[in-house]
Motif scaffolding. Structure first.
Motif, PDB file in Angstrom:
ATOM      1  N   ILE A  69       0.836  -1.203   0.000  1.00  0.00           N
ATOM      2  CA  ILE A  69       0.000   0.000   0.000  1.00  0.00           C
ATOM      3  C   ILE A  69       0.869   1.252   0.000  1.00  0.00           C
ATOM      4  O   ILE A  69       1.728   1.422   0.863  1.00  0.00           O
ATOM      5  N   GLN A  70       0.610   2.102  -0.966  1.00  0.00           N
ATOM      6  CA  GLN A  70       1.283   3.406  -1.060  1.00  0.00           C
ATOM      7  C   GLN A  70       0.203   4.481  -1.008  1.00  0.00           C
ATOM      8  O   GLN A  70      -0.752   4.455  -1.798  1.00  0.00           O
ATOM      9  N   LEU A  71       0.330   5.426  -0.090  1.00  0.00           N
ATOM     10  CA  LEU A  71      -0.685   6.458   0.082  1.00  0.00           C
ATOM     11  C   LEU A  71      -0.324   7.729  -0.675  1.00  0.00           C
ATOM     12  O   LEU A  71       0.828   8.166  -0.689  1.00  0.00           O
ATOM     13  N   ASP A  72      -1.350   8.325  -1.290  1.00  0.00           N
ATOM     14  CA  ASP A  72      -1.219   9.627  -1.942  1.00  0.00           C
ATOM     15  C   ASP A  72      -1.856  10.731  -1.101  1.00  0.00           C
ATOM     16  O   ASP A  72      -1.584  11.904  -1.307  1.00  0.00           O
ATOM     17  N   ARG A  73      -2.710  10.317  -0.187  1.00  0.00           N
ATOM     18  CA  ARG A  73      -3.375  11.272   0.696  1.00  0.00           C
ATOM     19  C   ARG A  73      -3.617  10.613   2.035  1.00  0.00           C
ATOM     20  O   ARG A  73      -3.987   9.434   2.093  1.00  0.00           O
ATOM     21  N   ALA A  74      -3.381  11.355   3.095  1.00  0.00           N
ATOM     22  CA  ALA A  74      -3.674  10.874   4.453  1.00  0.00           C
ATOM     23  C   ALA A  74      -4.108  12.078   5.286  1.00  0.00           C
ATOM     24  O   ALA A  74      -3.361  12.585   6.134  1.00  0.00           O
ATOM     25  N   SER A  75      -5.321  12.546   5.024  1.00  0.00           N
ATOM     26  CA  SER A  75      -5.835  13.742   5.690  1.00  0.00           C
ATOM     27  C   SER A  75      -6.498  13.361   7.004  1.00  0.00           C
ATOM     28  O   SER A  75      -7.224  12.360   7.081  1.00  0.00           O
ATOM     29  N   ILE A  76      -6.284  14.168   8.013  1.00  0.00           N
ATOM     30  CA  ILE A  76      -6.845  13.890   9.327  1.00  0.00           C
ATOM     31  C   ILE A  76      -7.205  15.206  10.007  1.00  0.00           C
ATOM     32  O   ILE A  76      -6.464  16.190   9.940  1.00  0.00           O
ATOM     33  N   SER A  77      -8.379  15.222  10.630  1.00  0.00           N
ATOM     34  CA  SER A  77      -8.813  16.360  11.425  1.00  0.00           C
ATOM     35  C   SER A  77      -8.500  16.052  12.881  1.00  0.00           C
ATOM     36  O   SER A  77      -8.907  15.020  13.411  1.00  0.00           O
ATOM     37  N   ILE A  78      -7.768  16.952  13.523  1.00  0.00           N
ATOM     38  CA  ILE A  78      -7.215  16.699  14.851  1.00  0.00           C
ATOM     39  C   ILE A  78      -7.878  17.615  15.867  1.00  0.00           C
ATOM     40  O   ILE A  78      -8.010  18.825  15.651  1.00  0.00           O
ATOM     41  N   PHE A 133      -6.923  21.357  14.352  1.00  0.00           N
ATOM     42  CA  PHE A 133      -6.052  21.468  13.188  1.00  0.00           C
ATOM     43  C   PHE A 133      -6.391  20.335  12.229  1.00  0.00           C
ATOM     44  O   PHE A 133      -6.821  19.263  12.656  1.00  0.00           O
ATOM     45  N   SER A 134      -6.206  20.556  10.940  1.00  0.00           N
ATOM     46  CA  SER A 134      -6.348  19.488   9.953  1.00  0.00           C
ATOM     47  C   SER A 134      -5.136  19.527   9.035  1.00  0.00           C
ATOM     48  O   SER A 134      -4.575  20.593   8.758  1.00  0.00           O
ATOM     49  N   VAL A 135      -4.716  18.346   8.562  1.00  0.00           N
ATOM     50  CA  VAL A 135      -3.483  18.254   7.805  1.00  0.00           C
ATOM     51  C   VAL A 135      -3.534  17.029   6.897  1.00  0.00           C
ATOM     52  O   VAL A 135      -4.196  16.033   7.220  1.00  0.00           O
ATOM     53  N   ASP A 136      -2.861  17.108   5.765  1.00  0.00           N
ATOM     54  CA  ASP A 136      -2.651  15.958   4.892  1.00  0.00           C
ATOM     55  C   ASP A 136      -1.235  15.450   5.145  1.00  0.00           C
ATOM     56  O   ASP A 136      -0.255  16.074   4.729  1.00  0.00           O
ATOM     57  N   LEU A 137      -1.112  14.334   5.828  1.00  0.00           N
ATOM     58  CA  LEU A 137       0.190  13.803   6.210  1.00  0.00           C
ATOM     59  C   LEU A 137       1.005  13.341   5.006  1.00  0.00           C
ATOM     60  O   LEU A 137       2.227  13.202   5.106  1.00  0.00           O
ATOM     61  N   ALA A 138       0.346  13.109   3.875  1.00  0.00           N
ATOM     62  CA  ALA A 138       1.076  12.705   2.678  1.00  0.00           C
ATOM     63  C   ALA A 138       1.952  13.825   2.140  1.00  0.00           C
ATOM     64  O   ALA A 138       2.865  13.580   1.338  1.00  0.00           O
ATOM     65  N   LYS A 139       1.700  15.048   2.567  1.00  0.00           N
ATOM     66  CA  LYS A 139       2.500  16.190   2.127  1.00  0.00           C
ATOM     67  C   LYS A 139       3.713  16.418   3.012  1.00  0.00           C
ATOM     68  O   LYS A 139       4.475  17.359   2.788  1.00  0.00           O
ATOM     69  N   GLY A 140       3.906  15.592   4.007  1.00  0.00           N
ATOM     70  CA  GLY A 140       5.071  15.706   4.878  1.00  0.00           C
ATOM     71  C   GLY A 140       4.721  16.183   6.262  1.00  0.00           C
ATOM     72  O   GLY A 140       3.551  16.477   6.561  1.00  0.00           O
ATOM     73  N   PRO A 141       5.712  16.251   7.157  1.00  0.00           N
ATOM     74  CA  PRO A 141       5.470  16.713   8.532  1.00  0.00           C
ATOM     75  C   PRO A 141       4.853  18.102   8.552  1.00  0.00           C
ATOM     76  O   PRO A 141       5.092  18.928   7.669  1.00  0.00           O
ATOM     77  N   ALA A 142       4.044  18.347   9.575  1.00  0.00           N
ATOM     78  CA  ALA A 142       3.369  19.637   9.697  1.00  0.00           C
ATOM     79  C   ALA A 142       3.459  20.121  11.130  1.00  0.00           C
ATOM     80  O   ALA A 142       3.506  19.324  12.082  1.00  0.00           O
ATOM     81  N   ASP A 143       3.489  21.431  11.294  1.00  0.00           N
ATOM     82  CA  ASP A 143       3.469  22.043  12.614  1.00  0.00           C
ATOM     83  C   ASP A 143       2.036  22.210  13.084  1.00  0.00           C
ATOM     84  O   ASP A 143       1.188  22.756  12.361  1.00  0.00           O
ATOM     85  N   LEU A 144       1.756  21.749  14.283  1.00  0.00           N
ATOM     86  CA  LEU A 144       0.458  21.954  14.908  1.00  0.00           C
ATOM     87  C   LEU A 144       0.521  23.195  15.791  1.00  0.00           C
ATOM     88  O   LEU A 144       1.601  23.741  16.039  1.00  0.00           O
TER      89      LEU A 144
END
Length: 281
Positions: A69-78, A133-144
């Protein structure tokens, strides 16, 4: 009324109705109702917060059924994040220390209660991040948004899913490609807030591991490691419809693949917290 009920699920409204309650450090609106006084003497620390996907993004992973499995999107609302000194739910080695209500509960405005024997016991509240916060983890690390804490040992944490309005009515959306032998499935999996409720009817994961049980004595960074491989480990893609072209095929909401996906979202092992001290010049 619907929004009020949703915020209750996140533990931001009621003070005594849940086993574990988190209240805003800044507002402290319910502090008196919980019977706590702000007599904090513990050292306060500032906690920068980051989130990252540990797998499935930069390289594929293989699940329990042999699908790569390879992901292109992994969006999550936190939603809110909380840190405690009680042992994680996966460990019975440590018991939380007796609650220091005069210091930590007063500092965070959190009424700490112990669960029934054999259940997760959070112990003392050590830190928190309250801003959603919401972020797409497939785009790399993000600052919360930044967090607050007090000095001491951090052993476990609570991860909350956030407002589904941030993701068009969902709290998690993943898209990717699953391959096995000659089969390929380009898929999309969507989970709403009702798909991630715990045994208390709240959209949260309690008792997540705080790796290394850090003794936090200074400002630093808490990193939230999310493992999509746990979400999708038990998903069998055979029954997932083949996509038309490159458009992902949604997991049928009444299918076994979707149910396996939502069970994965409910596993606390999908989230691990780590701490690193602030580098000094």
């Amino acid at each position: 009324m619907r929004f009020h009920r949703f915020m209750q699920r996140l533990g931001l409204v009621a003070c005594a109705s849940f086993s574990f309650v988190g209240l805003s450090l800044a507002a402290g609106a319910l502090l008196g109702a919980c019977g706590a006084e702000d007599t904090t003497s513990s050292k306060r620390v500032a906690l920068t917060t980051r989130i990252v996907a540990d797998d499935g993004v930069e390289a594929p992973f293989t699940n329990a059924f042999g699908w790569s499995i390879q992901l292109d999107r992994a969006s999550i609302s936190i939603g809110p994040l909380y840190y405690f000194d009680g042992a994680p739910i996966f460990s019975s080695r440590l018991s939380p220390r007796a609650p220091r209500r005069d210091a930590l509960a007063g500092f965070f405005g959190i009424g700490v209660a112990f669960a029934h024997p054999g259940h997760y016991q959070p112990g003392n509240a050590m830190g928190q991040v309250l801003a959603p916060f919401s972020v797409d983890l497939a785009k790399g690390p993000a600052d919360l948004p930044p967090g607050d804490g007090v000095a001491g040992v951090y052993r476990s944490g609570r991860f909350s899913f956030g407002d589904p309005a941030a993701l068009d009515g969902f709290v998690v959306v993943v898209e990717g490609r699953a391959t096995k032998d000659a089969m390929t499935r380009v898929f999309r999996a969507e989970a709403g807030v009702d798909d991630v409720l715990d045994a208390y009817g709240e959209p949260k994961l309690d008792g997540c591991v705080f790796d290394g049980e850090p003794d936090v004595q200074e400002d630093g960074t808490v990193t939230v490691h999310v493992k999509p491989s746990v979400w999708l480990d038990q998903v069998e893609f055979d029954a997932v419809p083949e996509s038309v072209g490159e458009d992902p095929a949604p997991l049928p909401a009444d299918g076994t693949a979707f149910r396996a996906f939502t069970r994965g979202l409910e596993k606390g092992s999908a989230v691990v917290f780590t701490y690193s001290a602030q580098e000094t010049m």
